[in-house]
Design an enzyme around this catalytic site. Structure first.
Site, mmCIF file in Angstrom:
data_model
loop_
_atom_site.group_PDB
_atom_site.id
_atom_site.type_symbol
_atom_site.label_atom_id
_atom_site.label_comp_id
_atom_site.label_asym_id
_atom_site.label_seq_id
_atom_site.Cartn_x
_atom_site.Cartn_y
_atom_site.Cartn_z
ATOM 1 N N HIS A 194 0.897 -1.080 0.074
ATOM 2 C CA HIS A 194 -0.083 -0.055 0.171
ATOM 3 C C HIS A 194 0.884 1.423 0.033
ATOM 4 C CE1 HIS A 194 -3.714 2.605 1.144
ATOM 5 N NE2 HIS A 194 -2.821 3.317 1.562
ATOM 6 N N GLU A 195 1.749 1.452 0.925
ATOM 7 C CA GLU A 195 2.423 2.747 0.997
ATOM 8 C C GLU A 195 3.587 2.809 -0.153
ATOM 9 O OE1 GLU A 195 1.784 4.896 3.088
ATOM 10 O OE2 GLU A 195 0.511 4.013 4.109
ATOM 11 N N HIS A 199 2.091 4.437 -2.959
ATOM 12 C CA HIS A 199 2.029 5.878 -2.878
ATOM 13 C C HIS A 199 3.320 6.232 -3.711
ATOM 14 C CE1 HIS A 199 -1.718 6.588 -0.882
ATOM 15 N NE2 HIS A 199 -1.346 5.930 0.146
ATOM 16 N N HIS A 230 3.260 6.210 -7.374
ATOM 17 C CA HIS A 230 2.583 7.106 -7.714
ATOM 18 C C HIS A 230 3.523 8.457 -8.050
ATOM 19 C CE1 HIS A 230 -1.695 9.005 -7.681
ATOM 20 N NE2 HIS A 230 -1.037 9.365 -8.818
ATOM 21 N N GLU A 234 -6.162 7.644 -2.267
ATOM 22 C CA GLU A 234 -5.784 6.116 -1.713
ATOM 23 C C GLU A 234 -6.091 5.024 -2.506
ATOM 24 O OE1 GLU A 234 -4.273 5.484 1.243
ATOM 25 O OE2 GLU A 234 -4.188 7.680 1.902
ATOM 26 N N TYR A 247 -10.708 6.726 2.664
ATOM 27 C CA TYR A 247 -10.464 5.336 2.647
ATOM 28 C C TYR A 247 -11.322 4.359 2.287
ATOM 29 C CZ TYR A 247 -5.873 6.468 5.080
ATOM 30 O OH TYR A 247 -4.497 6.842 5.152
#
Length: 713
Positions: free
Chosen positions: A476-477, A480, A483, A505, A648
């Site tokens: 998940h992190e 980012h 991205h 998110e 979220y």
């Protein structure tokens, strides 16, 4: 080693240089603003001579600004952290003062009225700048109201920094006898500090994310789990008042601007647009989850009843907040033969991270090249390679396009993965330098950092990750981070993750799906006993004659993990998120100002959680609802997710739609991965997010996949 066309940033600041550099940055930006005002009048104002210089000044400032403020969350030096907080305070004050400059606003307003023909991103920049001036107080008449608004803004900035500082400092501990920690794994106990004096014979049990989780998951004594849970819920007492004051001030500021609430103020610029949309979404989801939550709770209760009675005790019918992890673990181990701690032996942090980067390379057309040793010295403008990192823990990668994507440079990735004193707790990805287009049309390349709080490896074991940590903290992190790296916007303001929150998110949530694919789990896994001869010997010491496990995770364990997904990430999991989202809206959307001034936020936090999840707390033991102030650790609501935590859940709708519509058949489809990179990730926040989704999906998004995944279709 390939030499990147842009050197990495340096992290060789002193407390004095952090403050002085911040002042220089502010002065340089102010000069640009003054020059625009002095040389351009309303009649001659255009996008090129007003907005472009302002944007270029912002681009240049952000090359240094974020790094100067980054030290407060990662530095081991308290002096650097304090200086970094002072830098943040100075910059906040500067941003506030710019937002109140009527002379600049008049020029921007004149440009808006001219309605020039602009590209999509420039049009968005103009509209956002114009709206920001209004939202920063220039919609108020000059005088007392405007001054009060400015005072509120500055006070809120101070409160936010104080709140986070308290969370970054030592979160405290409980002193417990080893016998009280019966059930907690021996390797966890072996790392705990030993007491002396009044704590002789006791162990120092820290109240950090990792240790609290171990106690709630494994401690057999329910009274000890209760004590850990309640103490943890009260570990930042000074933040209770800080949180309350912030909510009151936000409400006052929003009403000064003419909004009905802070939520209305914040949501105006989001995809949801209005509190009514958010509240309707949350209420509908809550009603759909209610029955599933009851069923999961009843299943957990029956397991507790059986366990309690097997110990010769009487089950009183209560199922407490501190019971959930413990008895869910019993179900996972019993019914699903899925022991999360055992499964973690196949997911060492180092090996899993390496394979995860390889997956992103194949999917998005990237190449990650770690920069180590003398290579750092070559790249450091100071000649000292350690100046390229802020701590010895940090890994640095140069990121390139692969051959199919042209082989060009993309940016820098930092991995700062282990918990340490003074570092912020939790898991996040931080943009350190944005990408943007310079005046001469060349690129400034981004730098992004994955900052985590994983346990450090020991001589006997590497840092081992539970499956949810692989899913929610790594994939998940770093989603980012990807991205951030591949975005190609013209202006720093829209770079990478700088989208509206209720979309931002979605790209990372979509990547979580890869962690539920059997092939991906196989490729990510490597039992730690195969990592080195030393780890093999350490494993053998505690294996009690068992044969060495297979190198990759067995199929039956994957099947058990996937089969138990509904229990780990089912109704109760989403009700917990719903609690945070509804509470966030509650404190940011009171019916009137007196209501927020008089609200007991501790009571409301606990009552709402009980209402939604139906798990008992100390209130059923006649201790009232003021037993634990969870909002004192609710960093999202204090920072950029204010009136935005719903995002979220809201963005999960988009994530599920993208995955199930495009990637479900073949998650490693390189063509689709690169199409996703170019149509979604590259856009950053530089165009309307609904347009981004619609272009990628070929239609407007819908909620079917989201509800189907939850079993609520």
């Amino acid at each position: 080693m390939r030499i990147p066309p842009q050197a990495p940033p340096l992290f060789n600041h002193t407390p004095e240089s952090i403050v002085s550099n911040t002042k220089h940055l502010i002065e340089a930006s102010r000069k640009v603003h003054d020059q625009v005002v002095q040389t351009i009048n309303i009649d001659s104002a255009t996008f090129t001579n007003v907005l472009l210089p302002l944007a270029q000044a912002e681009n240049v400032r952000q090359i240094e600004e974020t790094i100067l403020c980054f030290y407060k969350d990662v530095s081991s030096s308290s002096q650097l952290r304090d200086a970094s907080r002072e830098a943040r305070k100075l910059l906040n004050s500067f941003h506030s003062s710019v937002g109140m400059r009527e002379d600049l606003f008049k020029l921007v307003h004149a440009v808006v009225k001219k309605n020039e023909d602009l590209d999509t991103e420039s049009r968005l920049l103009l509209e956002r700048n114009h709206k920001d001036f209004m939202r920063d107080g220039l919609g108020l008449p000059a005088g007392a109201q405007r001054e009060r608004f400015k005072e509120i803004r500055e006070r809120i900035s101070e409160l936010k920094m104080e709140f986070q500082k308290n969370r970054n400092e030592d979160s405290g501990c409980i002193w417990l006898h080893p016998s009280e920690l019966d059930g907690v794994p021996e390797d966890v106990l072996a790392e705990l500090g030993k007491g002396s004096g009044e704590n002789e014979g006791k162990l120092r049990f820290p109240l950090d994310y990792s240790h609290v989780g171990e106690a709630l998951r494994y401690a057999k004594d329910s009274e000890i789990r209760k004590r850990v849970f309640i103490t943890n819920a009260n570990k930042y007492p000074e933040n209770v008042q800080i949180f309350s004051e912030t909510m009151v001030l936000r409400d006052e500021a929003a009403r000064l601007l003419g909004y009905s609430s802070h939520a209305a103020f914040r949501l105006e610029a989001k995809m949801a647009k209005t509190p009514e949309t958010v509240n309707s979404f949350l209420a509908d989801l809550g009603s759909r989850l209610k029955e599933g939550g009851k069923m999961e709770l009843e299943e957990l209760k029956q397991v507790k009843k059986k366990y309690v009675e097997s110990r010769g005790e009487v089950f009183d019918g209560h199922f407490f907040l501190w019971d959930e992890s413990f008895y869910r673990g019993k179900i996972l181990e019993g019914e699903y033969k899925s022991d999360g701690r055992k499964i973690s032996e196949w997911f060492s942090l180092e090996a899993t991270t390496k394979t995860m980067l390889e997956i992103f390379e194949r999917l998005f057309g990237l190449a990650f090249e770690e920069i180590v040793g003398n290579e750092r010295d070559e790249l450091a403008r100071s000649g000292r390679g350690n100046d390229l990192i802020w701590h010895d823990d940090v890994q640095l990668f140069a990121v390139w396009d692969d051959v199919e994507e042209g082989g060009g440079f993309v940016g820098y990735l930092y991995l700062d993965l282990f918990a340490r004193e003074g570092k912020s707790q939790g898991f996040s990805n931080n943009n350190l330098q944005p990408g943007f287009t310079r005046d001469d049309e060349t690129r400034h390349y981004p730098a992004t950092a994955l900052v985590c709080s994983f346990d450090r490896p020991t001589s006997k074991k590497p840092s081992l990750l539970w499956h949810y940590e692989v899913t929610m903290y790594l994939f998940h992190e770093l989603g980012h981070g990807i991205h951030d790296l591949v975005a190609k916007t013209r202006y720093a303001r829209f770079h990478g993750t700088m989208t509206v929150i209720d979309f931002g998110e979605a790209p990372s949530q979509m990547l979580e799906n890869w962690c539920w694919q059997p092939k991906t789990l196989k490729s990510l896994s490597k039992h730690y006993s195969y990592l080195s001869p030393e780890y093999f010997e350490a494993w053998k010491e505690q294996a009690e004659g068992e044969p060495q496990p297979p190198e990759q995770i067995p199929d039956q364990k994957i099947e058990a993990l996937l089969g138990a997904r509904h229990l780990s990430f089912g109704a109760l999991f989403h009700l917990r998120m719903l609690h945070l989202g509804i509470f966030d809206m509650m404190v940011h959307e009171p019916p009137n100002h007196e209501a927020i001034e008089n609200m007991n936020m501790t009571v409301e936090w606990n009552k709402l959680r009980k209402e939604l999840m139906q798990l008992d707390g100390p209130e059923v033991l006649s201790e009232g609802y003021e037993w634990g102030a969870g909002q004192a650790d609710f960093g999202h609501a204090m920072n950029e997710y204010d009136a935005g935590y719903y995002g979220y859940l809201y963005s999960q709708v988009f994530a599920d739609d993208m995955f199930h519509s495009v990637f479900e058949k073949d998650p490693m489809d390189r063509a689709e991965g690169r199409r996703y990179r170019h149509l979604v990730l590259e856009k950053g926040g530089g165009q309307d997010e609904m347009a981004t989704l619609t272009e990628f999906l070929g239609r407007k998004p819908h909620m079917e996949a989201f509800y189907r995944r939850l079993g609520l279709a």
